[in-house]
Design an enzyme around this catalytic site. Structure first.
Site, mmCIF file in Angstrom:
data_model
loop_
_atom_site.group_PDB
_atom_site.id
_atom_site.type_symbol
_atom_site.label_atom_id
_atom_site.label_comp_id
_atom_site.label_asym_id
_atom_site.label_seq_id
_atom_site.Cartn_x
_atom_site.Cartn_y
_atom_site.Cartn_z
ATOM 1 N N GLU A 89 -9.537 -36.177 -8.686
ATOM 2 C CA GLU A 89 -9.778 -35.865 -7.277
ATOM 3 C C GLU A 89 -8.551 -36.259 -6.484
ATOM 4 O O GLU A 89 -7.696 -37.004 -6.964
ATOM 5 C CB GLU A 89 -11.028 -36.575 -6.756
ATOM 6 C CG GLU A 89 -10.971 -38.080 -6.754
ATOM 7 C CD GLU A 89 -12.258 -38.715 -6.228
ATOM 8 O OE1 GLU A 89 -12.411 -38.787 -5.002
ATOM 9 O OE2 GLU A 89 -13.094 -39.123 -7.049
ATOM 10 N N LYS B 83 -6.074 -38.070 -3.926
ATOM 11 C CA LYS B 83 -5.891 -39.409 -3.357
ATOM 12 C C LYS B 83 -5.503 -39.211 -1.896
ATOM 13 O O LYS B 83 -4.407 -38.743 -1.587
ATOM 14 C CB LYS B 83 -4.804 -40.190 -4.101
ATOM 15 C CG LYS B 83 -4.682 -41.629 -3.645
ATOM 16 C CD LYS B 83 -3.596 -42.378 -4.415
ATOM 17 C CE LYS B 83 -3.642 -43.864 -4.131
ATOM 18 N NZ LYS B 83 -3.547 -44.205 -2.710
#
Length: 528
Positions: free
Chosen positions: A223, A225
């Site tokens: 995912e 950051k």
């Protein structure tokens, strides 16, 4: 007060983390209540003593010492508290009885703004130079002795053979001077209860990804950051609090987020502000960190700022669902619980960080390289079966930050550092060229160089000074510095119209003429 002053003095000159832990632990074991509790409050940023401001201290010392002498001494020493502590004249009738730390805190906490000058002067008269330094640092809340709140709590845990995560979880449910905590630590009382109190839980952290070998996307979820503030949202006992990664209560800086969280639980996410749409919808809702900075550190937020820099949280994880502790569950199960929990929240204030679909690391690397969105720092990789554990645990979570941007800039100004760097010009302001051949500041950096490079830069500043403004020197515009930075954004607060995120000096370019440094126009392209 003497013991606390000696502790601060020793911490200033101690570099080793383990040595600092030992010094704090020894102080806590040897010092009685409530002094040690107030010391812990000071070391962890838990003291709020609003009556004493730096201007008050300057006025006091300038009434007793020649103002020119004070200004010159401050410039040389590099620290106001240390300068005042050394220059403060000893009283003619000698010092009175030694003061305890608790007495100092009680006095500073109860004194009014109008009574603060006399009270502070009376205390300074009763102390030697070391105690005066400690008093002034305590009064202004600027200890700066190389101690984080987490390290101080770790020292307390080690002093009494406690689990530091247990100390961390109890901490925000207690108030200074923490008498119940020390009673439990010494076996004189039961463990303090934190039920129905919105306390902080330590964050799970990630290791930098240095080699993707052995990390499979079948075992790890990816995912984005996000480049905001890591935050924990806690609701218990009918109250909601927001905590930063360091465990600081930041609820007052983001009241609209706290007001929108009414479901009991504990969530982990990234505080962001709304920005103009860029790219896909999931990324475009977040503005740059530069926009988020407008909200940081505010005890009250004006209505205009609430509207202009509207905050929200992009959720990463769930620790508690109601009173149920989910931290032992694998990430995949927590992710499903998080999505179900988030569906009940206000979508204007909370959303879930999207997963990145990529067939392999090559494709993921390509997506990461192209992620120059204002609010993205890189990629997170989370092992799908990982529990939520405090701190960094090898093999569970990785952060894969994007490569920094670089620019060649011209050194404009230098300022002396503080503490150990007070004798060096170590803070550097640098600029880029306008179309009209003018240099405008685009950033300031004070790290990234080695000790030897610091000495070289300090020598350059002293030998090429063309003007002085107090502790700041203007230099000849001849030295090019290669500056690395995470991102660059449009900014109305700076004359150049630009602001860099995390700038640092990556190289001294003695090989490059200043005329060939980068331009504002080129940097603006990076921002856009």
């Amino acid at each position: 007060m003497r013991a606390f002053a000696e502790l601060l003095d020793s911490l200033v000159y101690t570099r080793s983390r383990n040595a600092k832990l030992r010094r704090i632990a020894a102080y806590l074991r040897a010092t009685p209540d409530p002094d040690r509790g107030w010391a812990m409050a000071a070391l962890t940023g838990g003291l709020d003593l609003p009556a004493v401001k730096p201007a008050l201290i300057r006025a006091l010392v300038e009434a007793r010492v020649d103002p020119v002498l004070f200004a010159l001494s401050r410039d040389f020493v590099g620290d106001s508290a240390e300068t005042v502590a050394l220059l403060w004249p000893a009283p003619q009738d000698g010092r009175g009885e030694p003061m305890r730390l608790a007495e100092v805190v009680d006095t500073l906490a109860s004194v009014s703004r109008s009574g603060a000058p006399a009270a502070l002067a009376a205390m300074l008269d009763r102390m030697d130079a070391g105690e005066r330094f400690a008093l002034l640092k305590l009064a202004t809340g600027a200890l700066r002795v190389g101690i984080s709140a987490r390290l101080a709590k770790t020292a307390l845990a080690q002093a009494f053979a406690l689990d530091v995560d247990a100390v961390e979880e109890l901490w925000h449910g207690l108030a200074p001077p923490y008498a119940p905590l020390f009673a439990w630590a010494e076996g004189r009382g039961a463990r303090p209860a934190a039920e129905d109190v919105p306390v902080f839980r330590p964050f799970m952290l990630a290791h930098p990804l240095e080699d993707e070998a052995g990390v499979s996307l079948a075992e790890y979820a990816a995912e984005w950051k996000w480049d905001g503030i890591r935050a924990q949202i806690v609701r218990a006992g009918g109250e909601t609090r927001l905590y930063s990664r360091a465990g600081d209560d930041i609820t007052r800086s983001f009241p609209e987020v706290a007001a929108a969280f009414a479901a009991q639980g504990v969530l982990d996410g990234e505080l962001l502000v709304r920005g103009e749409a860029q790219g896909d919808a999931a990324r475009g809702a977040a503005g740059s960190f530069n926009a988020l900075q407008q909200r940081l550190g505010r005890k009250s937020v004006p209505a205009r700022m609430l509207a202009e820099y509207s905050a929200f949280v992009r959720l990463y994880d769930i620790l508690f669902d109601g009173a149920e502790d989910l931290r032992a569950l694998p990430w995949a199960e927590r992710r499903a619980r998080l999505e179900a929990f988030a569906a009940r929240l206000d979508p204007a204030r909370f959303d879930v960080s999207a997963l990145i679909e990529a067939p392999g690391f090559d494709a993921l690397a390509e997506l990461r390289a192209g992620a120059r969105d204002a609010a993205i720092e890189g990629v997170m990789l989370k092992r799908r079966d990982s529990p939520y554990v405090a701190g960094r645990r090898a093999g569970l979570w990785y952060k894969w930050k994007r490569d920094p941007l670089t620019a060649d800039c011209v050194l404009l100004y230098a300022q002396r550092g503080s503490g150990k760097r007070s004798s060096f010009y170590s803070d550097y302001t640098f600029g880029a060229w306008t179309a009209n051949g003018e240099l405008l500041p685009v950033g300031k950096a004070y790290f990234g160089f080695t000790d030897e490079e610091l000495k070289w830069l300090d020598r350059f500043v002293r030998q090429h000074t063309v003007n002085r403004f107090g502790p700041v020197r203007e230099v000849e515009k001849v030295l090019v510095l290669e500056v690395a930075f995470d991102s660059i954004h449009e900014s109305k607060r700076h004359k150049s119209g630009l602001a860099m995120r995390f700038p640092r000096i990556s190289r001294i370019r003695t090989d490059k003429p200043a005329a060939e440094a980068d331009t504002i126009a080129a940097l603006r392209l990076l921002a856009n």
